[in-house]
Design a protein around this motif. Structure first.
Motif, PDB file in Angstrom:
ATOM      1  N   VAL A  23       1.020  -0.990  -0.036  1.00 40.64           N
ATOM      2  CA  VAL A  23       0.138   0.164   0.042  1.00 40.64           C
ATOM      3  C   VAL A  23       0.921   1.241  -0.095  1.00 40.64           C
ATOM      4  O   VAL A  23       0.634   2.241  -0.649  1.00 40.64           O
ATOM      5  N   SER A  27       0.762   4.233  -2.712  1.00 41.37           N
ATOM      6  CA  SER A  27       0.534   5.635  -2.493  1.00 41.37           C
ATOM      7  C   SER A  27       1.674   6.268  -2.934  1.00 41.37           C
ATOM      8  O   SER A  27       1.363   7.574  -3.349  1.00 41.37           O
ATOM      9  N   ASP A  30       0.754   6.992  -6.617  1.00 42.64           N
ATOM     10  CA  ASP A  30      -0.014   8.162  -6.691  1.00 42.64           C
ATOM     11  C   ASP A  30       0.419   9.617  -6.562  1.00 42.64           C
ATOM     12  O   ASP A  30       0.056  10.700  -7.225  1.00 42.64           O
ATOM     13  N   ALA A 102      -5.011  13.266  -0.370  1.00 40.18           N
ATOM     14  CA  ALA A 102      -5.825  12.650   0.609  1.00 40.18           C
ATOM     15  C   ALA A 102      -7.570  12.713   0.195  1.00 40.18           C
ATOM     16  O   ALA A 102      -7.873  11.520   0.406  1.00 40.18           O
ATOM     17  N   THR A 105      -7.932   9.973  -2.333  1.00 43.37           N
ATOM     18  CA  THR A 105      -7.904   8.909  -2.141  1.00 43.37           C
ATOM     19  C   THR A 105      -8.964   8.369  -1.191  1.00 43.37           C
ATOM     20  O   THR A 105      -9.477   7.347  -1.405  1.00 43.37           O
ATOM     21  N   GLY A 250      -3.691   3.437   3.181  1.00 45.20           N
ATOM     22  CA  GLY A 250      -3.071   4.340   1.996  1.00 45.20           C
ATOM     23  C   GLY A 250      -3.851   5.602   2.032  1.00 45.20           C
ATOM     24  O   GLY A 250      -2.898   6.645   1.814  1.00 45.20           O
ATOM     25  N   LEU A 251      -4.562   5.902   2.816  1.00 47.67           N
ATOM     26  CA  LEU A 251      -5.020   7.430   3.358  1.00 47.67           C
ATOM     27  C   LEU A 251      -4.078   7.922   4.178  1.00 47.67           C
ATOM     28  O   LEU A 251      -3.896   9.246   3.916  1.00 47.67           O
ATOM     29  N   TRP A 253      -0.833   7.355   3.968  1.00 45.27           N
ATOM     30  CA  TRP A 253       0.253   7.771   3.456  1.00 45.27           C
ATOM     31  C   TRP A 253      -0.084   9.087   2.364  1.00 45.27           C
ATOM     32  O   TRP A 253       0.878   9.840   2.051  1.00 45.27           O
ATOM     33  N   ALA A 254      -1.381   8.903   1.784  1.00 41.79           N
ATOM     34  CA  ALA A 254      -1.887   9.983   1.061  1.00 41.79           C
ATOM     35  C   ALA A 254      -1.533  11.312   1.914  1.00 41.79           C
ATOM     36  O   ALA A 254      -1.391  12.367   1.277  1.00 41.79           O
TER      37      ALA A 254
END
Length: 294
Positions: A23, A27, A30, A102, A105, A250-251, A253-254
């Motif tokens: 993940v 990220s 992205d 964020a 995502t 992932g959120l 990391w975003a």
């Protein structure tokens, strides 16, 4: 206690590590894509990403699945899945131009709820009231984030939601693929089909690639390929109910990448909406993994 039972905790731990690291790589993928949108069309970014990644996915497929992983029994199914992949990636990369990392995502995490809707409405699968409640709750989280009718509402906020819908269709379209084909075959042909289909249109939006950006294109290909490979392995070594909820990291990391690179900070409504989406998503995962769950 048998050997399988004793080895379960170690296997779960391995799956958790693989999922979390995978993940993180996705990220990063992205974040790099967002940074490239300032100078390149989302279509060109997608084309370069798939073109560079294709040789690596083929090597991984050969190592993990052998020569048979490069053979397909239904090439047309992969081509159709590639079209869905290109559409989803195009919309998601385009949203990066206008939205924080964020926020975009968080909105794409409604994909599992779209999968439930499609399965119930078009595939005839039974969905009980608890899962319908989770779906409605997830969409409530979307409304909290995009705030339709409010002063801060942007129509572009619907792009990640549309991305989630097409992504859900992509995941369900795996049923079109011959059951004899492995996940590594799917990975190779999805990347190849994405490169082929985007190549048909990319000449119309192509701009020369700056030498200083080559490492970013290489980075997005590497991060995307490594991330998908690690996440695929996580589902192979540990139960989905253990590793699937970790996709929501992932959120985190975003949010971190958004703050470090662009000094983005999600507002309180975005955080609240993301929490609602994640909570209902985790509930759905656990319900689907319980025998006889509704």
């Amino acid at each position: 206690m048998n050997t399988a039972a004793r080895s379960a905790p170690a296997t779960y731990a391995q799956g958790i590590v693989l999922m979390c690291v995978g993940v993180a790589f996705l990220s990063a993928n992205d974040a790099i894509a967002k940074s490239l949108t300032s100078g390149y069309s989302p279509l060109q970014i997608l084309f370069m990403r798939n073109l560079i990644a294709l040789p690596f996915t083929m090597v991984i497929a050969l190592i993990m699945g052998g020569p048979s992983a490069l053979r397909s029994h239904r090439p047309l199914a992969h081509l159709l899945r590639g079209a869905l992949w290109v559409g989803a990636a195009m919309m998601f990369f385009t949203s990066f131009i206008y939205l924080g990392l964020a926020e975009a995502t968080a909105l794409i995490f409604v994909a599992p709820f779209f999968m439930t809707l499609i399965s119930a409405l078009f595939l005839g699968e039974h969905v009980g009231w608890r899962r319908w409640l989770a779906v409605l709750t997830g969409f409530l989280g979307v409304l909290v984030i995009i705030r339709p009718g409010g002063a801060t509402f942007q129509l572009i906020s619907l792009l990640p939601v549309a991305t989630a819908l097409v992504y859900a269709m992509l995941m369900l379209s795996a049923r079109w693929v011959d059951r004899r084909e492995s996940v590594w075959t799917l990975l190779v042909y999805l990347t190849g089909a994405g490169a082929l289909l985007s190549a048909l249109v990319v000449p119309f939006v192509w701009v020369p690639v700056r030498s200083e950006d080559l490492w970013l294109f290489a980075g997005i290909a590497m991060c995307g390929t490594v991330g998908m490979t690690l996440m695929t392995q996580a589902f192979r070594v540990a139960p989905a109910v253990v590793v699937a909820p970790l996709d929501y990291t992932g959120l985190l990391w975003a949010t971190l990448f958004g703050w470090l690179i662009w000094r983005e900070s999600p507002d309180s409504m975005t955080v609240m909406g993301a929490a609602i989406i994640i909570g209902s998503g985790v509930f759905t995962i656990f319900r689907e993994r319980r025998p006889g769950s509704l």
